[in-house]
Write a protein that holds these residues in place. Structure first.
Motif, short mmCIF file in Angstrom:
data_model
loop_
_atom_site.label_atom_id
_atom_site.label_comp_id
_atom_site.label_asym_id
_atom_site.label_seq_id
_atom_site.Cartn_x
_atom_site.Cartn_y
_atom_site.Cartn_z
N ILE A 199 2.08 7.91 -6.03
CA ILE A 199 1.87 6.93 -4.96
C ILE A 199 0.49 6.33 -5.19
CG2 ILE A 199 1.47 6.65 -2.47
CD1 ILE A 199 3.53 8.93 -2.07
N GLU A 214 -6.46 4.94 -5.86
CA GLU A 214 -6.26 6.39 -5.75
C GLU A 214 -4.79 6.68 -5.99
OE1 GLU A 214 -7.54 7.31 -1.81
OE2 GLU A 214 -9.68 7.29 -2.35
N ARG A 215 -4.52 7.78 -6.72
CA ARG A 215 -3.14 8.14 -7.02
C ARG A 215 -2.83 9.54 -6.50
NH1 ARG A 215 -1.05 7.29 -12.97
NH2 ARG A 215 -2.40 9.08 -13.31
N THR A 216 -1.63 9.69 -5.92
CA THR A 216 -1.16 10.99 -5.45
C THR A 216 0.17 11.26 -6.12
OG1 THR A 216 -2.20 10.56 -3.31
CG2 THR A 216 -0.64 12.39 -3.42
N HIS A 259 -2.69 3.79 -4.02
CA HIS A 259 -3.36 3.23 -2.85
C HIS A 259 -4.59 2.46 -3.32
CE1 HIS A 259 -5.46 2.80 0.95
NE2 HIS A 259 -6.46 3.56 0.49
N SER A 268 3.79 12.20 -6.88
CA SER A 268 5.02 12.19 -6.07
C SER A 268 6.21 12.23 -7.01
CB SER A 268 5.08 10.93 -5.20
OG SER A 268 6.28 10.89 -4.46
N GLN A 270 4.20 4.09 -8.00
CA GLN A 270 3.75 3.33 -9.17
C GLN A 270 4.94 2.76 -9.95
OE1 GLN A 270 0.18 4.52 -11.69
NE2 GLN A 270 1.87 5.20 -12.99
N ASP A 306 0.83 -1.21 0.00
CA ASP A 306 0.00 0.00 0.00
C ASP A 306 0.87 1.27 0.00
OD1 ASP A 306 -2.41 1.32 -0.07
OD2 ASP A 306 -2.55 1.49 2.11
N ASN A 307 0.40 2.28 -0.73
CA ASN A 307 1.10 3.56 -0.84
C ASN A 307 2.51 3.42 -1.43
OD1 ASN A 307 -1.02 5.18 0.21
ND2 ASN A 307 -0.50 4.48 2.28
#
Length: 199
Positions: free
Chosen positions: A194, A185-187, A196, A189, A156, A152-153
């Motif tokens: 990242i 979900e993508r954040t 999730h 970075s 990619q 998790d987290n």
């Protein structure tokens, strides 16, 4: 005696409709006068055009007969209109189609026929690749989901490295489909994301 002074009914000058006007355009009334012939040609043209369009992107085996029939029709129709006179010739090359359009279809047919075996082989290889990719996606989806949960987290770019190179196309397709389903979900970075997994 009275008949001598009676005005004769003016007969329509059909010869005017056989020639382009002084501007090189179709004479007024020509379309209406020939509507039955024009409608027939337009319907036939649409039939062959649609038959060809319906197989675009399909195998060369399906494309070749449709394109060949379309090209043969175009050439036959062109000859027919040329034989019927300059107005029909003008209508064919300026309203129904163009010389450039016919030339392009002929070139496509020549290219298809001269490279048919190679094109058919390439198509079959691509289809086999697609089928293999679909099989891998179905087979690997539970493994990819489990890897997302366990990592998790994760970045990619690092997530791809968890899998063999030959499997990465399937993994990327699975991750993309999960994103569309709202399960990832993508954040942002740096240059990557990242990711999730939403359980």
């Amino acid at each position: 005696m009275l008949n001598l002074f009676k005005k004769k009914k003016k007969e329509p000058n059909h010869d005017i409709l056989n020639h382009l006007d002084e501007n090189g355009e179709l004479p007024w009334g020509w379309i209406y006068a020939n509507k039955d012939f024009l409608n027939k040609i337009e319907n036939e043209y649409s039939y062959f055009l649609n038959s060809w369009c319906n197989v675009l992107g399909k195998s060369p085996k399906e494309l070749r007969p449709a394109l060949k029939s379309f090209v043969i029709y175009l050439k036959d129709c062109e000859k027919l209109c040329e034989d019927k006179g300059e107005c029909f010739d003008f209508w064919f090359h300026n309203i129904l189609t163009t010389n450039d359009y016919i030339s392009k279809r002929c070139d496509e047919l020549n290219e298809l026929e001269s490279n048919f075996d190679n094109l058919q082989k390439d198509y079959e290889n691509k289809q086999n690749h697609i089928l293999e990719l679909q099989r891998k996606i179905q087979e690997m989806k539970p493994t990819v989901v489990q890897a997302l949960i366990e990592n998790d987290n994760i970045l990619q770019s690092e997530f791809w490295k968890l899998f063999n190179t030959e499997d990465q196309d399937a993994v990327k397709e699975i991750v993309y489909s999960l994103r569309k389903e709202g399960k990832i979900e993508r954040t942002k970075s740096g240059r990557s994301f990242i990711i999730h997994y939403v359980q």
